[in-house]
Enzyme design. Structure first.
Site, PDB file in Angstrom:
ATOM      1  N   HIS A 144      45.432  34.712  43.309  1.00 12.92           N
ATOM      2  CA  HIS A 144      45.646  35.604  44.460  1.00 12.92           C
ATOM      3  C   HIS A 144      45.029  35.108  45.763  1.00 12.92           C
ATOM      4  O   HIS A 144      45.139  35.758  46.793  1.00 12.92           O
ATOM      5  CB  HIS A 144      45.112  37.016  44.166  1.00 12.92           C
ATOM      6  CG  HIS A 144      43.609  37.098  44.136  1.00 12.92           C
ATOM      7  ND1 HIS A 144      42.868  36.702  43.057  1.00 12.92           N
ATOM      8  CD2 HIS A 144      42.718  37.528  45.055  1.00 12.92           C
ATOM      9  CE1 HIS A 144      41.589  36.879  43.301  1.00 12.92           C
ATOM     10  NE2 HIS A 144      41.465  37.379  44.507  1.00 12.92           N
TER      11      HIS A 144
HETATM   12  N1  UDP Z   1      39.639  41.950  36.918  1.00 15.90           N
HETATM   13  C1  UDP Z   1      40.158  43.016  36.187  1.00 15.90           C
HETATM   14  N2  UDP Z   1      41.530  43.076  35.974  1.00 15.90           N
HETATM   15  C2  UDP Z   1      42.368  42.102  36.388  1.00 15.90           C
HETATM   16  C3  UDP Z   1      41.826  41.004  37.110  1.00 15.90           C
HETATM   17  C4  UDP Z   1      40.453  40.974  37.386  1.00 15.90           C
HETATM   18  O1  UDP Z   1      39.426  43.888  35.749  1.00 15.90           O
HETATM   19  O2  UDP Z   1      43.585  42.217  36.143  1.00 15.90           O
HETATM   20  C5  UDP Z   1      38.180  41.947  37.213  1.00 15.90           C
HETATM   21  C6  UDP Z   1      37.377  40.768  36.687  1.00 15.90           C
HETATM   22  O3  UDP Z   1      36.145  41.257  36.225  1.00 15.90           O
HETATM   23  C7  UDP Z   1      37.139  39.925  37.908  1.00 15.90           C
HETATM   24  C8  UDP Z   1      37.049  40.974  38.990  1.00 15.90           C
HETATM   25  O4  UDP Z   1      38.021  41.931  38.606  1.00 15.90           O
HETATM   26  O5  UDP Z   1      35.955  39.182  37.862  1.00 15.90           O
HETATM   27  C9  UDP Z   1      37.347  40.475  40.388  1.00 15.90           C
HETATM   28  O6  UDP Z   1      38.475  39.723  40.362  1.00 15.90           O
HETATM   29  P1  UDP Z   1      39.292  39.183  41.584  1.00 15.90           P
HETATM   30  O7  UDP Z   1      39.932  37.953  41.059  1.00 15.90           O
HETATM   31  O8  UDP Z   1      40.144  40.276  42.112  1.00 15.90           O
HETATM   32  O9  UDP Z   1      38.242  38.873  42.748  1.00 15.90           O
HETATM   33  P2  UDP Z   1      37.377  37.613  43.142  1.00 15.90           P
HETATM   34  O10 UDP Z   1      36.277  37.530  42.131  1.00 15.90           O
HETATM   35  O11 UDP Z   1      38.258  36.413  43.158  1.00 15.90           O
HETATM   36  O12 UDP Z   1      36.867  37.932  44.507  1.00 15.90           O
END
Ligand code: UDP
Length: 365
Positions: free
Chosen positions: A210
């Site tokens: 994403h």
């Molecule tokens: N996550 C979730 N469901 C999903 C994808 C991600 O619960 O379908 C959780 C997972 O714990 C991840 C957190 O959301 O570490 C944050 O993910 P995201 O990739 O949105 O954010 P980033 O860490 O890249 O800022």
């Protein structure tokens, strides 16, 4: 006007999915110490699947206030959060504003707080990708330079802060609160229903993508889709699709492969269950690089850099270009499964350390 809050209130600001698993253990540890707290949700992520489900699954009370700001350019979101948040911060008059990670809500709330003379504590301070084309990198740098308390998850983060002149008592290596949440919830992780519904074979890969650099243009999305299809030639792929990029990835033919299973964003417990049982993860997420490290699941990070090098030096993560994903996946699938690794202080007690530090710094009545 907000309802009156006691003197010494800690004001937490969260707004997007990655904030919630970081907020939960800090909130909980402060609650156990009897600290008055107030949670503002900026509204950046408003879908239940990206927000509400986390509060329910992690046993968090609903935020006291939702600013309802979402959609628009980064600057627009930041500006609108600032306007809305200023009124709340003035009326709560907290002893400290606690912000998390690197999202637009983080930089917006930190800016408002310092302008009002309210100290800012930054949870997950000091991470640096050294790639200023990432919006998150700008948010991290600015927030760290505004905050007076910096809670770092790893020693490289402490070094990054020092290199920018941020040193002293305000910087504390406390470990990783998101890993607190993972360790605490581990027994409830369950992807059974999803795996049955999708009729997934024993071995499968989980993919999440994403980041703007991967999904914001047709060209990038097309290359990502090609890479995902290449992995799906080797192993079934489950892809919980983030709203950002969903339409573009689909328009580039994401679903045109029998072994690519595109599903909506998953609840935390389902997603963690899915990741834990994966043979391989391909991602551009920050948090997922850390979670796979603790699970010992091989992780291919579809980025040229990472702000979380500890997941490479200690864990199962490696950076791969789009053109190399299939080769790297082939190699990983031929190897033994990885082993679980806990970088220093990723021990489930980061929230406790943060709460102790906050109580010491801002003793409440
Ligand atoms: N996550 C979730 N469901 C999903 C994808 C991600 O619960 O379908 C959780 C997972 O714990 C991840 C957190 O959301 O570490 C944050 O993910 P995201 O990739 O949105 O954010 P980033 O860490 O890249 O800022």
């Amino acid at each position: 006007m907000e309802k009156p809050t006691p003197p010494g209130t800690f004001l937490h600001v969260a707004g997007a999915r990655p904030n919630f698993p970081k907020l939960a253990p800090v909130y909980d540890a402060l609650r156990r110490r009897g600290a008055p707290q107030f949670v503002v949700h900026t509204g950046q992520h408003f879908d239940d699947a990206l927000s509400g489900v986390f509060f329910r699954q992690l046993g968090m009370p609903a935020p006291e206030r939702n600013l309802g700001v979402s959609g628009g350019s980064d600057s627009e979101v930041i500006a609108r959060i600032m306007l809305e948040f200023e009124a709340v911060a003035r009326s709560i008059d907290p002893v400290c504003v606690i912000v998390y990670g690197d999202v637009n809500s983080t930089i917006a709330a930190a800016t408002v707080a310092v302008k009002l003379g309210i100290p800012v504590a930054h949870v997950e301070a000091g991470l640096r990708s050294r790639d200023r084309s990432m919006p998150e990198e700008i948010n991290r740098i600015v927030t760290d330079h505004l905050a007076s308390v910096h809670f770092a998850t790893s020693s490289d983060a402490v070094e990054n802060l020092a290199a920018e002149g941020i040193t002293g008592d305000g910087v504390e290596l406390v470990g990783n609160p998101m890993i607190d949440t993972l360790l605490l919830s581990m027994e409830r992780f369950d992807a059974g229903a999803l795996r049955r519904d999708l009729q997934l074979p024993h071995e499968y890969a989980t993919v999440t993508v994403h980041r703007p650099g991967n999904v914001d243009t047709d060209e990038d999305a097309r290359e990502i889709v090609e890479a995902v299809h290449g992995v799906a030639d080797l192993v079934d792929v489950v892809l919980p699709v983030h709203p950002r990029g969903s339409a573009r990835l689909r328009s580039q033919g994401l679903e045109k492969h029998d072994r690519v299973h595109v599903v909506p964003p998953l609840g935390y417990l389902e997603f963690m269950g899915l990741v834990r049982e994966s043979r391989l993860v391909v991602t551009d997420s920050g948090g997922v690089q850390e979670e796979t490290t603790v699970f010992g699941v091989p992780c291919l990070t579809l980025r040229p850099n990472t702000e979380r090098p500890v997941t490479i030096t200690h864990g199962s993560n490696q950076l791969v270009g789009r053109e190399n994903v299939v080769r790297a996946a082939t190699r990983v699938l031929a190897e033994e499964r990885g082993v679980s690794v806990r970088p220093p202080l990723w021990d489930g007690a980061a929230g406790e350390r943060i709460a102790d530090s906050m109580n010491r710094r801002f003793p409440h009545l």
